[in-house]
Design an enzyme around this catalytic site. Sequence first.
Site, mmCIF file in Angstrom:
data_model
loop_
_atom_site.group_PDB
_atom_site.id
_atom_site.type_symbol
_atom_site.label_atom_id
_atom_site.label_comp_id
_atom_site.label_asym_id
_atom_site.label_seq_id
_atom_site.Cartn_x
_atom_site.Cartn_y
_atom_site.Cartn_z
ATOM 1 N N GLU A 167 9.539 -0.745 35.644
ATOM 2 C CA GLU A 167 9.068 0.481 35.009
ATOM 3 C C GLU A 167 10.161 1.269 34.286
ATOM 4 O O GLU A 167 10.513 2.385 34.694
ATOM 5 C CB GLU A 167 8.409 1.393 36.050
ATOM 6 C CG GLU A 167 7.270 0.730 36.790
ATOM 7 C CD GLU A 167 6.466 1.729 37.634
ATOM 8 O OE1 GLU A 167 6.833 2.899 37.672
ATOM 9 O OE2 GLU A 167 5.464 1.307 38.228
ATOM 10 N N GLU A 356 2.145 -4.553 40.754
ATOM 11 C CA GLU A 356 1.810 -3.404 41.602
ATOM 12 C C GLU A 356 0.438 -2.859 41.238
ATOM 13 O O GLU A 356 0.118 -2.683 40.062
ATOM 14 C CB GLU A 356 2.783 -2.227 41.414
ATOM 15 C CG GLU A 356 4.109 -2.386 42.085
ATOM 16 C CD GLU A 356 5.018 -1.186 41.842
ATOM 17 O OE1 GLU A 356 4.516 -0.050 41.703
ATOM 18 O OE2 GLU A 356 6.241 -1.403 41.779
HETATM 19 C C1 GCO Z 1 6.247 3.110 40.707
HETATM 20 C C2 GCO Z 1 7.135 2.252 41.507
HETATM 21 C C3 GCO Z 1 6.815 2.285 42.960
HETATM 22 C C4 GCO Z 1 5.984 3.436 43.433
HETATM 23 C C5 GCO Z 1 4.521 3.161 43.303
HETATM 24 C C6 GCO Z 1 3.646 4.324 43.737
HETATM 25 O O1 GCO Z 1 5.314 2.607 40.125
HETATM 26 O O2 GCO Z 1 6.456 4.308 40.676
HETATM 27 O O3 GCO Z 1 7.241 0.973 41.057
HETATM 28 O O4 GCO Z 1 8.101 2.336 43.459
HETATM 29 O O5 GCO Z 1 6.254 3.756 44.733
HETATM 30 O O6 GCO Z 1 4.203 2.879 41.992
HETATM 31 O O7 GCO Z 1 3.946 5.452 43.009
#
Ligand code: GCO
Length: 449
Positions: A167, A356
């Site tokens: 990200e 994710e």
């Molecule tokens: C993000 C990260 C994760 C977060 C998850 C929930 O997307 O911010 O990759 O580390 O913890 O997404 O917010």
Amino acid sequence: MAEKYQFPNGFEWGTASASYQIEGAWDADGKGECIWDRFSHTPGHIHDGTTGDRACDFYHRYEDDIRLAKKLGIKVYRFSISWPRIFPDGTGAVNEAGIAFYRKVLTCLHDNGIKAGVTMYHWDLPQKLQDRGGWANREIVGWFETYAKTLYERLGDLVDYWITLNEPYCTSIIGYWIGEHAPGYHDYSMALSAVHHLLLAHGAAVKAYRKTGLKADIGITLNMNISYPYNPDCPEDVAAAKRNQEHSNNLFGDPIFLGKYPEELFSYLKKRGVVLPDIQTGDMELISQKVDFFGLNTYFTDHVKADETAWPLGTASGKTGRPQTDMGWEVNPEGMYDLLKWIHSRYNPPKVIITENGAATNDWVNVEGKVDDPNRIDYLYRYLAQVHKAIQEGVPVQGYYVWCFCDNFEWAKGLSKRFGIVYVDYDTQKRTPKESAYWYAELIKNNGY
Ligand code: GCO
């Protein structure tokens, strides 16, 4: 929805995590300070005043966690490497204890028949590099390349998937502009320069990887969302939604997959007084190295209104009254389908891995010792139905990783938000698989639900 969702043979079900969020042991065995150590140790930054000093103590408990993952049938375990565990100063001498730790984790995964998905950078920059400008300093491209090469050389024999960056939107925009994440700056032009250096660092790492002869796939994880106009009949909202989506998606996807920055967005920002990144000869070629997969993180959708007073983007977000998770994020499963279709048609990556997706809910251990989390199961059920639909229509999704394996340190929200399919009692460090973990295990067993 009483349908049956059967996934393609070989579909890879996994879970995801990140070093700072789970490891703890923040200063153990020669690890250097990272920007999240500094940020969380500074009062006022973390909403509940907690830190990642101990988190889930994965550093000492990885064997138990991996054994539990195996019991649940997890096929791929995604985690990240802490750069300052490997290079305490960001560059220079390697900390052998850091290498040894990750070799133990990787070996343990393999011994348990679980594939390893390794993120090289999930936000815990060595503080020593931040002191030299961090991602706003172009020299970081070389620092990251050296770090990446070290990982290939010292860990490459044990890794199944490499993810260069997690990200870059959050690193740059949230870290350097919104300031809610480390290093906590509020400078939009600096954030855009960080975008460019992140993308260059990614390209340099992929280019270096191709020379190693290693066979594992390499890609990047981008967080993307579909932006819907708040009022589809209002042309200003339609334009604002387009701009918002170009900012969250195209700003990262276009350079990597199309070799160019979104022009309309850049000319809008320029008119608003933003200093655009310094793009030098060869930069776009370096950024657009071929990757093996597109790693997608997605959780919610945006509903966007025009707002001229909001600098620089001229956008504001509108609520629709849909259900929300404990993060205040709107549950909109169709957004997953729309996004997968959009990525497929715009970038046509060889493969997509959903690195994710998941939900924070307000969980606790009940009197029977169970953690009943029906809303998380419902969220996964609905989002996976949309993934299934996209696959049926030809989007090459080859894996799905739930965020996350166990509850952990949720950045600026601290330990108060629980995303895990495994509950963590932070006082005792006891793990309790939630009902969603058993649901997910059953799904994995049947490759569908
Ligand atoms: C993000 C990260 C994760 C977060 C998850 C929930 O997307 O911010 O990759 O580390 O913890 O997404 O917010």
